[in-house]
Motif scaffolding. Sequence first.
Motif, mmCIF file in Angstrom:
data_model
loop_
_atom_site.group_PDB
_atom_site.id
_atom_site.type_symbol
_atom_site.label_atom_id
_atom_site.label_comp_id
_atom_site.label_asym_id
_atom_site.label_seq_id
_atom_site.Cartn_x
_atom_site.Cartn_y
_atom_site.Cartn_z
ATOM 1 N N LEU A 99 -48.667 10.490 -25.967
ATOM 2 C CA LEU A 99 -49.218 10.426 -27.318
ATOM 3 C C LEU A 99 -50.696 10.792 -27.330
ATOM 4 O O LEU A 99 -51.179 11.424 -28.280
ATOM 5 N N THR A 100 -51.403 10.435 -26.274
ATOM 6 C CA THR A 100 -52.801 10.854 -26.155
ATOM 7 C C THR A 100 -52.876 12.369 -26.045
ATOM 8 O O THR A 100 -53.736 13.008 -26.662
ATOM 9 N N ALA A 101 -51.955 12.961 -25.284
ATOM 10 C CA ALA A 101 -51.912 14.425 -25.184
ATOM 11 C C ALA A 101 -51.650 15.045 -26.557
ATOM 12 O O ALA A 101 -52.247 16.069 -26.903
ATOM 13 N N LEU A 102 -50.798 14.417 -27.353
ATOM 14 C CA LEU A 102 -50.523 14.916 -28.692
ATOM 15 C C LEU A 102 -51.756 14.786 -29.589
ATOM 16 O O LEU A 102 -52.057 15.696 -30.374
ATOM 17 N N VAL A 103 -52.483 13.687 -29.463
ATOM 18 C CA VAL A 103 -53.740 13.523 -30.207
ATOM 19 C C VAL A 103 -54.700 14.654 -29.845
ATOM 20 O O VAL A 103 -55.335 15.258 -30.721
ATOM 21 N N ILE A 104 -54.810 14.957 -28.552
ATOM 22 C CA ILE A 104 -55.691 16.039 -28.100
ATOM 23 C C ILE A 104 -55.233 17.366 -28.702
ATOM 24 O O ILE A 104 -56.057 18.144 -29.200
ATOM 25 N N PHE A 141 -61.438 17.128 -20.507
ATOM 26 C CA PHE A 141 -61.503 15.784 -21.076
ATOM 27 C C PHE A 141 -60.327 14.937 -20.600
ATOM 28 O O PHE A 141 -60.494 13.760 -20.273
ATOM 29 N N ALA A 142 -59.150 15.522 -20.531
ATOM 30 C CA ALA A 142 -57.984 14.801 -20.009
ATOM 31 C C ALA A 142 -58.200 14.419 -18.551
ATOM 32 O O ALA A 142 -57.883 13.294 -18.140
ATOM 33 N N LEU A 143 -58.776 15.333 -17.777
ATOM 34 C CA LEU A 143 -59.059 15.033 -16.364
ATOM 35 C C LEU A 143 -60.112 13.946 -16.236
ATOM 36 O O LEU A 143 -60.002 13.064 -15.375
ATOM 37 N N ALA A 144 -61.133 13.985 -17.077
ATOM 38 C CA ALA A 144 -62.196 12.975 -17.020
ATOM 39 C C ALA A 144 -61.662 11.582 -17.313
ATOM 40 O O ALA A 144 -62.185 10.592 -16.789
ATOM 41 N N LEU A 145 -60.610 11.515 -18.118
ATOM 42 C CA LEU A 145 -60.001 10.218 -18.428
ATOM 43 C C LEU A 145 -58.988 9.784 -17.369
ATOM 44 O O LEU A 145 -58.470 8.681 -17.429
ATOM 45 N N GLY A 146 -58.681 10.670 -16.430
ATOM 46 C CA GLY A 146 -57.710 10.338 -15.388
ATOM 47 C C GLY A 146 -56.270 10.470 -15.831
ATOM 48 O O GLY A 146 -55.367 9.891 -15.212
ATOM 49 N N MET A 147 -56.024 11.231 -16.879
ATOM 50 C CA MET A 147 -54.665 11.369 -17.388
ATOM 51 C C MET A 147 -53.739 12.049 -16.385
ATOM 52 O O MET A 147 -52.527 11.871 -16.449
ATOM 53 N N HIS A 148 -54.284 12.787 -15.457
ATOM 54 C CA HIS A 148 -53.480 13.492 -14.451
ATOM 55 C C HIS A 148 -52.958 12.558 -13.362
ATOM 56 O O HIS A 148 -52.043 12.907 -12.633
ATOM 57 N N GLU A 149 -53.536 11.383 -13.245
ATOM 58 C CA GLU A 149 -53.185 10.467 -12.154
ATOM 59 C C GLU A 149 -51.814 9.818 -12.336
ATOM 60 O O GLU A 149 -51.180 9.438 -11.368
ATOM 61 N N GLU A 150 -51.400 9.654 -13.573
ATOM 62 C CA GLU A 150 -50.091 9.059 -13.846
ATOM 63 C C GLU A 150 -49.341 9.958 -14.819
ATOM 64 O O GLU A 150 -49.354 9.742 -16.021
ATOM 65 N N SER A 151 -48.705 10.958 -14.267
ATOM 66 C CA SER A 151 -48.010 11.953 -15.072
ATOM 67 C C SER A 151 -47.003 11.293 -16.015
ATOM 68 O O SER A 151 -46.221 10.445 -15.606
ATOM 69 N N LEU A 177 -49.862 7.716 -35.159
ATOM 70 C CA LEU A 177 -50.024 8.367 -33.857
ATOM 71 C C LEU A 177 -51.239 7.826 -33.128
ATOM 72 O O LEU A 177 -51.163 7.488 -31.937
ATOM 73 N N PHE A 178 -52.361 7.733 -33.821
ATOM 74 C CA PHE A 178 -53.591 7.241 -33.201
ATOM 75 C C PHE A 178 -53.404 5.807 -32.679
ATOM 76 O O PHE A 178 -53.793 5.500 -31.553
ATOM 77 N N ALA A 179 -52.769 4.962 -33.480
ATOM 78 C CA ALA A 179 -52.548 3.569 -33.069
ATOM 79 C C ALA A 179 -51.633 3.488 -31.856
ATOM 80 O O ALA A 179 -51.898 2.742 -30.895
ATOM 81 N N HIS A 180 -50.557 4.258 -31.841
ATOM 82 C CA HIS A 180 -49.611 4.230 -30.706
ATOM 83 C C HIS A 180 -50.239 4.854 -29.453
ATOM 84 O O HIS A 180 -50.011 4.385 -28.339
ATOM 85 N N ALA A 181 -51.056 5.893 -29.634
ATOM 86 C CA ALA A 181 -51.741 6.497 -28.486
ATOM 87 C C ALA A 181 -52.745 5.513 -27.898
ATOM 88 O O ALA A 181 -52.904 5.425 -26.679
ATOM 89 N N ARG A 182 -53.390 4.749 -28.750
ATOM 90 C CA ARG A 182 -54.351 3.727 -28.273
ATOM 91 C C ARG A 182 -53.645 2.705 -27.387
ATOM 92 O O ARG A 182 -54.201 2.227 -26.400
ATOM 93 N N GLU A 183 -52.392 2.386 -27.719
ATOM 94 C CA GLU A 183 -51.616 1.435 -26.922
ATOM 95 C C GLU A 183 -51.363 1.945 -25.492
ATOM 96 O O GLU A 183 -51.179 1.151 -24.577
ATOM 97 N N GLU A 184 -51.349 3.265 -25.310
ATOM 98 C CA GLU A 184 -51.162 3.812 -23.952
ATOM 99 C C GLU A 184 -52.307 3.429 -23.021
ATOM 100 O O GLU A 184 -52.153 3.483 -21.804
ATOM 101 N N TRP A 185 -53.440 3.020 -23.570
ATOM 102 C CA TRP A 185 -54.615 2.723 -22.763
ATOM 103 C C TRP A 185 -54.829 1.229 -22.555
ATOM 104 O O TRP A 185 -55.827 0.824 -21.972
ATOM 105 N N LYS A 186 -53.878 0.419 -22.992
ATOM 106 C CA LYS A 186 -54.029 -1.041 -22.831
ATOM 107 C C LYS A 186 -53.208 -1.540 -21.670
ATOM 108 O O LYS A 186 -52.316 -0.962 -21.179
#
Length: 167
Positions: free
Chosen positions: A27-32, A12-22, A158-167
């Motif tokens: 916070l998204t990783a912590l949510v997971i 799921f992390a790979l599908a979102l492209g989280m690996h592209e910008e280490s 945590l959820f709100a701050h992790a959401r900010e990582e995607w904006k």
Amino acid sequence: AVAQGRFPFLHFALALGMHEESGRYPLTALVIDIATGWVSTVVHQLKHLQQVPRAYEPPFNRFAAPLVPKPGFTAFPGGHAALGHALAELLGELTEAESASRTRLHDLAVDLGQTREKAGLHCALDTERGRDLGTTLAGWMTDPATLADPRFAAWSALFAHAREEWK
């Protein structure tokens, strides 16, 4: 099937492209991680209560032996299906993903459950109830009432701050 068995959340992390910008999505990783732990805890409590044999065990005997290492616990509900569908729903909401990304996450969740069936560890009912459980748990975790409840303030923040990582 073995890679999915040990680290299903990585897909799921790979599908979102989280690996592209280490380092961009800590916070998204912590949510997971939290969602994985919580869903797994609920699943294993239910497995302990239900004690449903696996597809390769009596009375089913659907397979001579599973194609992957045998887990040390019972089958119902399907834990990988529960986790997959929980993460698909949760991450779709967290990232406010467009339809194509949500479909990709959902397809990963379906594949995760079906792979466990093909490997001989689950029957379709295990997978279906795992899907239902995961979807329900994610719905609760992202429900506005849950996020507004003071008892879950840490999760909400945590959820709100992790959401900010995607904006």
